[in-house]
Motif scaffolding. Structure first.
Motif, mmCIF file in Angstrom:
data_model
loop_
_atom_site.group_PDB
_atom_site.id
_atom_site.type_symbol
_atom_site.label_atom_id
_atom_site.label_comp_id
_atom_site.label_asym_id
_atom_site.label_seq_id
_atom_site.Cartn_x
_atom_site.Cartn_y
_atom_site.Cartn_z
ATOM 1 N N ILE A 130 0.835 -1.209 0.000
ATOM 2 C CA ILE A 130 0.000 0.000 0.000
ATOM 3 C C ILE A 130 0.865 1.251 0.000
ATOM 4 O O ILE A 130 0.598 2.215 -0.725
ATOM 5 N N GLU A 131 1.913 1.239 0.807
ATOM 6 C CA GLU A 131 2.801 2.398 0.883
ATOM 7 C C GLU A 131 3.484 2.666 -0.456
ATOM 8 O O GLU A 131 3.534 3.811 -0.931
ATOM 9 N N LYS A 132 4.016 1.608 -1.085
ATOM 10 C CA LYS A 132 4.697 1.772 -2.368
ATOM 11 C C LYS A 132 3.720 2.177 -3.463
ATOM 12 O O LYS A 132 4.011 3.062 -4.287
ATOM 13 N N ALA A 133 2.558 1.545 -3.479
ATOM 14 C CA ALA A 133 1.545 1.867 -4.482
ATOM 15 C C ALA A 133 1.083 3.312 -4.338
ATOM 16 O O ALA A 133 0.858 4.002 -5.340
ATOM 17 N N SER A 134 0.955 3.772 -3.114
ATOM 18 C CA SER A 134 0.538 5.155 -2.875
ATOM 19 C C SER A 134 1.522 6.131 -3.509
ATOM 20 O O SER A 134 1.123 7.090 -4.185
ATOM 21 N N LYS A 135 2.793 5.886 -3.311
ATOM 22 C CA LYS A 135 3.819 6.774 -3.868
ATOM 23 C C LYS A 135 3.785 6.765 -5.393
ATOM 24 O O LYS A 135 3.862 7.817 -6.037
ATOM 25 N N LEU A 136 3.678 5.577 -5.972
ATOM 26 C CA LEU A 136 3.669 5.471 -7.431
ATOM 27 C C LEU A 136 2.402 6.073 -8.037
ATOM 28 O O LEU A 136 2.455 6.777 -9.053
ATOM 29 N N PHE A 137 1.270 5.808 -7.415
ATOM 30 C CA PHE A 137 0.005 6.347 -7.927
ATOM 31 C C PHE A 137 0.002 7.866 -7.871
ATOM 32 O O PHE A 137 -0.477 8.536 -8.789
ATOM 33 N N LEU A 138 0.507 8.439 -6.773
ATOM 34 C CA LEU A 138 0.536 9.889 -6.642
ATOM 35 C C LEU A 138 1.518 10.522 -7.613
ATOM 36 O O LEU A 138 1.304 11.624 -8.109
ATOM 37 N N GLN A 139 2.593 9.813 -7.895
ATOM 38 C CA GLN A 139 3.616 10.341 -8.785
ATOM 39 C C GLN A 139 3.250 10.192 -10.260
ATOM 40 O O GLN A 139 3.434 11.121 -11.053
ATOM 41 N N LEU A 140 2.700 9.030 -10.618
ATOM 42 C CA LEU A 140 2.486 8.711 -12.032
ATOM 43 C C LEU A 140 1.009 8.619 -12.433
ATOM 44 O O LEU A 140 0.697 8.660 -13.625
ATOM 45 N N GLY A 141 0.144 8.448 -11.460
ATOM 46 C CA GLY A 141 -1.281 8.320 -11.762
ATOM 47 C C GLY A 141 -1.772 6.901 -11.585
ATOM 48 O O GLY A 141 -1.035 5.934 -11.795
#
Length: 209
Positions: free
Chosen positions: A16-27
């Protein structure tokens, strides 16, 4: 068994933590389950043990971020000198997760995950409604907001407007900057409810912010 259950729980949190960063950065749309598995150094099979599909992951990440925002808003409320500063702090926090690009969470949730977005809107009304009502009442009690305003009505009107300015059909991102929409709406909202004392506080706050 207990140790394995703990491992699964910790791994879920890491995802969840990693996905949050990637989603916020890339969409939300741009990041695939393959991308996430590679970035975590795990197999896609392991990823699907924790999340049945990408939709479930997007939903979990969305509400995890929302809970963090709510926690930050509570902290702002405790630290702010007055209700006007509170609302501007909330605006700054919101801007971290919005933005004008087509990779922004606000745009992509509306465009590609409308069910998640609608559920998010319901949660916003549920949790932010109490915050806004409390903020309005504090403003009345301190003489910053007019005493005759209907707190329940104004809080609902404010939240509805905040959701409205994020609607990409009403305010297309090609034509409107979200930061300008938020600034203009907040100024419009406050000028409608402040007293002379409140207007002075608003003017002073904007001059130094």
């Amino acid at each position: 068994m207990h140790t394995f259950a703990l491992y699964l729980s910790e791994m879920r949190d890491v995802i969840i933590e990693k996905a949050s960063k990637l989603f916020l950065q890339l969409g939300f749309k741009s990041v695939t389950m393959d991308d996430l598995a590679v970035s975590l150094g795990i197999s896609k099979k392991t990823l699907y043990i924790h999340f049945e599909n990408k939709y479930e992951l997007v939903k979990e990440v969305t509400f995890t971020i929302f809970e963090k925002v709510i926690g930050d808003i509570i902290q702002f409320k405790n630290e702010a000198e007055n209700p006007i500063e509170e609302l501007y702090c909330v605006k700054m926090e919101a801007m971290k997760y919005l933005g004008n690009e087509k990779t922004s969470p606000n745009y992509q949730l509306q465009k590609y995950y409308p069910d998640v977005y609608q559920n998010l809107r319901k949660k916003e009304y549920q949790y932010l409604g109490k915050f806004v009502q409390s903020s309005l009442q504090n403003g009345i009690d301190s003489g910053i907001f007019r005493s005759e305003i209907d707190v329940n009505f104004v809080s609902r009107l404010y939240l509805n407007g905040m959701l409205g300015i994020r609607d990409i059909e009403i305010f297309p991102i090609e034509e409107y900057k979200i930061e300008d929409l938020f600034e203009n709406y907040l100024d419009y909202h406050l000028r409608a409810i402040v007293t002379k004392k409140g207007l002075k506080t608003l003017t002073q706050f904007k001059s130094i912010s």
